[in-house]
Design a protein around this motif. Sequence first.
Motif, PDB file in Angstrom:
ATOM      1  N   LEU A  35      61.315  72.430   0.257  1.00 25.45           N
ATOM      2  CA  LEU A  35      62.638  72.557   0.851  1.00 25.45           C
ATOM      3  C   LEU A  35      62.508  72.567   2.368  1.00 25.45           C
ATOM      4  N   TRP A  36      63.236  71.667   3.033  1.00 21.78           N
ATOM      5  CA  TRP A  36      63.280  71.624   4.488  1.00 21.78           C
ATOM      6  C   TRP A  36      64.713  71.926   4.897  1.00 21.78           C
ATOM      7  N   SER A  37      64.923  72.913   5.735  1.00 23.44           N
ATOM      8  CA  SER A  37      66.270  73.296   6.148  1.00 23.44           C
ATOM      9  C   SER A  37      66.476  72.939   7.621  1.00 23.44           C
ATOM     10  N   TRP A  38      67.296  71.928   7.838  1.00 19.98           N
ATOM     11  CA  TRP A  38      67.581  71.531   9.217  1.00 19.98           C
ATOM     12  C   TRP A  38      68.373  72.608   9.951  1.00 19.98           C
ATOM     13  N   ASP A  39      69.171  73.383   9.234  1.00 27.56           N
ATOM     14  CA  ASP A  39      69.908  74.477   9.874  1.00 27.56           C
ATOM     15  C   ASP A  39      68.947  75.477  10.508  1.00 27.56           C
ATOM     16  N   ASP A  40      67.895  75.837   9.786  1.00 27.04           N
ATOM     17  CA  ASP A  40      66.900  76.766  10.318  1.00 27.04           C
ATOM     18  C   ASP A  40      66.224  76.191  11.553  1.00 27.04           C
ATOM     19  N   VAL A  41      65.872  74.914  11.495  1.00 28.64           N
ATOM     20  CA  VAL A  41      65.183  74.269  12.620  1.00 28.64           C
ATOM     21  C   VAL A  41      66.090  74.236  13.846  1.00 28.64           C
ATOM     22  N   TRP A  42      67.333  73.797  13.665  1.00 30.04           N
ATOM     23  CA  TRP A  42      68.237  73.681  14.810  1.00 30.04           C
ATOM     24  C   TRP A  42      68.543  75.033  15.429  1.00 30.04           C
ATOM     25  N   LEU A  43      68.753  76.054  14.606  1.00 26.60           N
ATOM     26  CA  LEU A  43      69.051  77.370  15.165  1.00 26.60           C
ATOM     27  C   LEU A  43      67.837  77.966  15.880  1.00 26.60           C
ATOM     28  N   GLY A  44      66.621  77.732  15.380  1.00 28.12           N
ATOM     29  CA  GLY A  44      65.418  78.193  16.067  1.00 28.12           C
ATOM     30  C   GLY A  44      65.251  77.503  17.408  1.00 28.12           C
ATOM     31  N   ILE A  45      65.502  76.200  17.447  1.00 21.85           N
ATOM     32  CA  ILE A  45      65.390  75.447  18.698  1.00 21.85           C
ATOM     33  C   ILE A  45      66.475  75.882  19.686  1.00 21.85           C
ATOM     34  N   ILE A  46      67.690  76.075  19.191  1.00 23.23           N
ATOM     35  CA  ILE A  46      68.772  76.520  20.071  1.00 23.23           C
ATOM     36  C   ILE A  46      68.464  77.902  20.650  1.00 23.23           C
ATOM     37  N   GLY A  47      67.931  78.800  19.828  1.00 20.10           N
ATOM     38  CA  GLY A  47      67.545  80.119  20.326  1.00 20.10           C
ATOM     39  C   GLY A  47      66.497  80.025  21.416  1.00 20.10           C
ATOM     40  N   SER A  48      65.520  79.148  21.248  1.00 24.17           N
ATOM     41  CA  SER A  48      64.486  78.964  22.263  1.00 24.17           C
ATOM     42  C   SER A  48      65.061  78.381  23.539  1.00 24.17           C
ATOM     43  N   LEU A  49      65.950  77.408  23.406  1.00 21.47           N
ATOM     44  CA  LEU A  49      66.540  76.791  24.590  1.00 21.47           C
ATOM     45  C   LEU A  49      67.437  77.766  25.355  1.00 21.47           C
ATOM     46  N   ILE A  50      68.160  78.597  24.637  1.00 19.94           N
ATOM     47  CA  ILE A  50      68.989  79.597  25.311  1.00 19.94           C
ATOM     48  C   ILE A  50      68.111  80.617  26.032  1.00 19.94           C
ATOM     49  N   ALA A  51      66.998  80.994  25.427  1.00 19.29           N
ATOM     50  CA  ALA A  51      66.067  81.920  26.093  1.00 19.29           C
ATOM     51  C   ALA A  51      65.484  81.277  27.352  1.00 19.29           C
ATOM     52  N   LEU A  52      65.113  79.997  27.268  1.00 19.09           N
ATOM     53  CA  LEU A  52      64.601  79.306  28.457  1.00 19.09           C
ATOM     54  C   LEU A  52      65.677  79.223  29.538  1.00 19.09           C
ATOM     55  N   GLY A  53      66.924  78.961  29.137  1.00 21.02           N
ATOM     56  CA  GLY A  53      68.019  78.939  30.101  1.00 21.02           C
ATOM     57  C   GLY A  53      68.230  80.286  30.760  1.00 21.02           C
ATOM     58  N   TYR A  54      68.139  81.346  29.971  1.00 26.53           N
ATOM     59  CA  TYR A  54      68.279  82.683  30.519  1.00 26.53           C
ATOM     60  C   TYR A  54      67.154  82.991  31.506  1.00 26.53           C
ATOM     61  N   LEU A  55      65.922  82.696  31.115  1.00 29.27           N
ATOM     62  CA  LEU A  55      64.787  82.957  32.003  1.00 29.27           C
ATOM     63  C   LEU A  55      64.894  82.149  33.292  1.00 29.27           C
ATOM     64  N   TYR A  56      65.358  80.902  33.179  1.00 30.35           N
ATOM     65  CA  TYR A  56      65.534  80.063  34.364  1.00 30.35           C
ATOM     66  C   TYR A  56      66.616  80.638  35.277  1.00 30.35           C
ATOM     67  N   SER A  57      67.708  81.119  34.699  1.00 26.26           N
ATOM     68  CA  SER A  57      68.800  81.670  35.512  1.00 26.26           C
ATOM     69  C   SER A  57      68.387  82.950  36.228  1.00 26.26           C
ATOM     70  N   GLN A  58      67.417  83.656  35.695  1.00 25.74           N
ATOM     71  CA  GLN A  58      66.956  84.907  36.311  1.00 25.74           C
ATOM     72  C   GLN A  58      65.718  84.696  37.186  1.00 25.74           C
ATOM     73  N   ASP A  59      65.313  83.452  37.383  1.00 25.99           N
ATOM     74  CA  ASP A  59      64.089  83.111  38.139  1.00 25.99           C
ATOM     75  C   ASP A  59      62.841  83.762  37.549  1.00 25.99           C
ATOM     76  N   LEU A  60      62.785  83.860  36.230  1.00 30.98           N
ATOM     77  CA  LEU A  60      61.627  84.442  35.548  1.00 30.98           C
ATOM     78  C   LEU A  60      60.764  83.387  34.886  1.00 30.98           C
ATOM     79  N   LEU A  61      61.187  82.140  34.937  1.00 32.98           N
ATOM     80  CA  LEU A  61      60.465  81.056  34.276  1.00 32.98           C
ATOM     81  C   LEU A  61      59.347  80.600  35.196  1.00 32.98           C
ATOM     82  N   THR A  62      58.110  80.948  34.825  1.00 33.65           N
ATOM     83  CA  THR A  62      56.955  80.530  35.617  1.00 33.65           C
ATOM     84  C   THR A  62      56.082  79.647  34.758  1.00 33.65           C
ATOM     85  N   LEU A  63      55.797  78.481  35.259  1.00 33.70           N
ATOM     86  CA  LEU A  63      54.955  77.540  34.500  1.00 33.70           C
ATOM     87  C   LEU A  63      53.629  77.321  35.164  1.00 33.70           C
TER      88      LEU A  63
END
Length: 91
Positions: free
Chosen positions: A63-91
């Motif tokens: 069983l492959w659930s695209w809903d699970d994949v998309w929500l996990g990716i969206i959560g990661s992208l929102i976290a990256l956006g938050y870190l970027y907005s707070q100037d905490l994103l260091t690469l």
Amino acid sequence: MNLLQRYKSSAVVVMRIFRWDLQLHFFWGFILTLLGVYWPPLYASGIIVTIVKEALDLWSKELWSWDDVWLGIIGSLIALGYLYSQDLLTL
């Protein structure tokens, strides 16, 4: 309608749209990505863990659930956006 009733009705709407397992994948991706502040390779961990987990589900449950994949990716992208907005994103 007081604040508590409004909160309860909003919670019911959210639970109808996003099931518990979808919320879990969202917050899993979000939290793992936020941990990248302490160790930069973890920035990608939210997406990687989501895809590996779905691959394991495909292998074990067929069983492959695209809903699970998309929500996990969206959560990661929102976290990256938050870190970027707070100037905490260091690469």
